[in-house]
Scaffold this active site. Structure first.
Site, PDB file in Angstrom:
ATOM      1  N   LYS A   1       0.780  -1.214   0.160  1.00  0.00           N
ATOM      2  CA  LYS A   1       0.040   0.126  -0.013  1.00  0.00           C
ATOM      3  C   LYS A   1       0.971   1.353  -0.148  1.00  0.00           C
ATOM      4  CE  LYS A   1      -3.841  -2.057  -0.040  1.00  0.00           C
ATOM      5  NZ  LYS A   1      -3.439  -3.440  -0.445  1.00  0.00           N
TER       6      LYS A   1
HETATM    7  C1  LIG Z   1      -9.811  -2.176  -1.788  1.00  0.00           C
HETATM    8  C2  LIG Z   1      -8.951  -3.099  -0.846  1.00  0.00           C
HETATM    9  N1  LIG Z   1      -9.768  -3.267   0.272  1.00  0.00           N
HETATM   10  C3  LIG Z   1      -9.359  -3.893   1.283  1.00  0.00           C
HETATM   11  C4  LIG Z   1      -8.017  -4.539   1.294  1.00  0.00           C
HETATM   12  C5  LIG Z   1      -7.445  -5.237   2.677  1.00  0.00           C
HETATM   13  O1  LIG Z   1      -6.459  -4.851   3.126  1.00  0.00           O
HETATM   14  P1  LIG Z   1      -5.508  -5.718   3.992  1.00  0.00           P
HETATM   15  O2  LIG Z   1      -4.633  -6.495   2.936  1.00  0.00           O
HETATM   16  O3  LIG Z   1      -4.698  -4.805   4.694  1.00  0.00           O
HETATM   17  O4  LIG Z   1      -6.462  -6.677   4.892  1.00  0.00           O
HETATM   18  C6  LIG Z   1      -7.167  -4.324   0.323  1.00  0.00           C
HETATM   19  C7  LIG Z   1      -5.971  -5.116   0.276  1.00  0.00           C
HETATM   20  O5  LIG Z   1      -5.341  -5.245  -0.832  1.00  0.00           O
HETATM   21  C8  LIG Z   1      -7.762  -3.653  -0.809  1.00  0.00           C
HETATM   22  O6  LIG Z   1      -7.069  -3.499  -1.936  1.00  0.00           O
END
Ligand SMILES: Cc1ncc(COP(=O)(O)O)c(C=O)c1O
Length: 400
Positions: free
Chosen positions: A186
């Site tokens: 991210k």
């Molecule tokens: C649009 C979106 N929502 C939620 C998430 C979830 O994040 P995490 O990987 O920190 O659980 C991601 C992760 O890639 C994402 O791209």
């Protein structure tokens, strides 16, 4: 989304503070931690950086979505409207609180088409969840109006768009709540982590308890905490928060490099009249983590992808139409409601019904779209070389 590309002394220093005291947990141990409270410091920095009244750190973006939904009172019997193009985490979170994910077509913003949203509203709809994919935003004015007219909650999944803005406000701070992910790929990362942002104190207090077993965090003795409601363990550790603290200080510089690199690449692709670009409701607010571009039709797009693959220049660019993680077309586990433990028959039926609808309008958008991730480490020469190779591949397919 490149926080990991610039990991250095700053992260090491913050981590060392925590390792020196040995207090890796965000709560308690007030004496031994010698004034080191990285999670609290990062929550304050998030509020200041993004202009949010409250921020609750959690262990991931997925946990942030589940926590936000629980805190907003979304659960059994409720429907949550979300786009067909997102990450699997978005619907996992809806199902985790017992609600039904209702998928709705996207448009060239690459997220919710407001007209399609209106058609999907039923008496069970509780929340609209735009997912600000690939660094840019949904048409938030239109969605806010729909929420106001229908008395619905707006939850922004801004996990992929940290630092993007809409009409001067940071994404994630515009709805009733918003979520960030700080996973390893991210815009800023702490390896694994996430946050819920909200301006509503009661929502924040629920996030605070829910993400730590429902503990009320009222006294100084953690063991004496009461439990006003049930919760889970979605806590972030001090180690992760420490890295996040170093990264958030670099966010402005990440965004400015991203914008510069994005604009160089876009200028090169603009020379091909057959290429068009993602519709961005507020272009000044694009965080520029990706450049998303369209070919005139599916057949040309497929051939361009094949040509890029053959020339070894596809790495770093995504053809989402065929992607297993991000588009409804390939989510067979969801379409078949394949879960390890049984879902209630009612939830299972509804999930299968909503995920097997016809999404031709989304197909028509994503089958023409390629998104190129923007790296912070590219030199100008490398971007020019990349852009020129893309142009040559497109022109070859177009027979020019
Ligand atoms: C649009 C979106 N929502 C939620 C998430 C979830 O994040 P995490 O990987 O920190 O659980 C991601 C992760 O890639 C994402 O791209």
């Amino acid at each position: 989304m490149p926080g990991y590309e610039f990991f250095g002394e700053e992260e090491r220093k913050e981590l060392n503070d925590v390792i020196t005291t040995g207090i890796l947990m965000r709560y308690g141990f007030d004496g031994p931690r010698k004034g080191i409270w990285k999670a609290i410091e990062l929550e304050k920095a998030i509020c200041e950086t993004f202009g949010s009244k409250h921020a609750q750190l959690v262990s991931s973006g997925t946990a942030a979505l589940s926590t936000a939904m629980a805190a907003l009172g979304i659960g059994y019997g409720d429907e949550v409207i979300l786009p067909t193009f997102t990450f699997v985490a978005s619907f996992e979170a809806v199902i985790s609180v017992g609600a039904i994910p209702v998928f709705v077509d996207i448009d060239e913003t690459l997220t919710l088409n407001p007209e399609a949203v209106k058609k999907a509203i039923t008496p069970k709809t509780k929340c609209i969840m735009p997912v600000h994919m690939c660094g840019s935003m949904a048409d938030l004015d239109a969605l806010k109006n729909i929420c106001a007219e229908n008395n619905l909650l707006l939850l922004e999944d801004a996990c992929q768009s940290i630092g993007a803005t809409y009409k001067g406000k940071m994404l994630g701070t515009i709805g009733n709540a918003g979520t960030f992910s700080f996973d390893f790929v991210k815009t800023i990362t702490c390896a694994e982590g996430g946050a819920v942002l909200t301006n509503d104190e009661s929502v924040y207090l629920k996030c605070d308890g829910y993400s730590d077993h429902g503990h009320d965090h009222k006294g100084v003795d953690r063991g004496a905490d009461l439990h006003p409601f049930l919760g889970y363990n979605y806590r972030i550790s001090e180690l992760h928060a420490a890295i996040g603290l170093a990264q958030i200080k670099k966010l402005d510089s990440f965004l400015s490099i991203q914008k510069k690199n994005h604009s160089i690449l876009k200028n090169i692709l603009t020379t091909v009249p057959e290429i068009s670009f993602r519709k961005i409701p507020d272009p000044a607010g694009d965080s520029c983590t990706f450049l998303s571009w369209f070919l005139p039709n599916t057949s040309i797009a497929e051939k361009v992808v094949e040509e890029m693959k053959a020339q070894n220049i596809l790495a770093g660019s995504a053809y989402w139409f065929n992607n297993n993680w991000h588009y409804v077309r390939k989510w067979n586990h969801l379409k078949n409601a394949t879960t390890l433990s049984a879902l209630s028959e009612e939830v299972k039926k509804e999930v299968m019904h909503h995920t097997t609808k016809d999404f031709a309008a989304s197909d028509a958008v994503l089958s023409r779209c390629i998104s190129t991730a923007i790296s912070l480490t590219w030199t100008e020469d490398q971007i020019i070389e990349k852009g020129e190779k893309f142009v040559a591949a497109v022109n070859k397919v177009l027979g020019k």
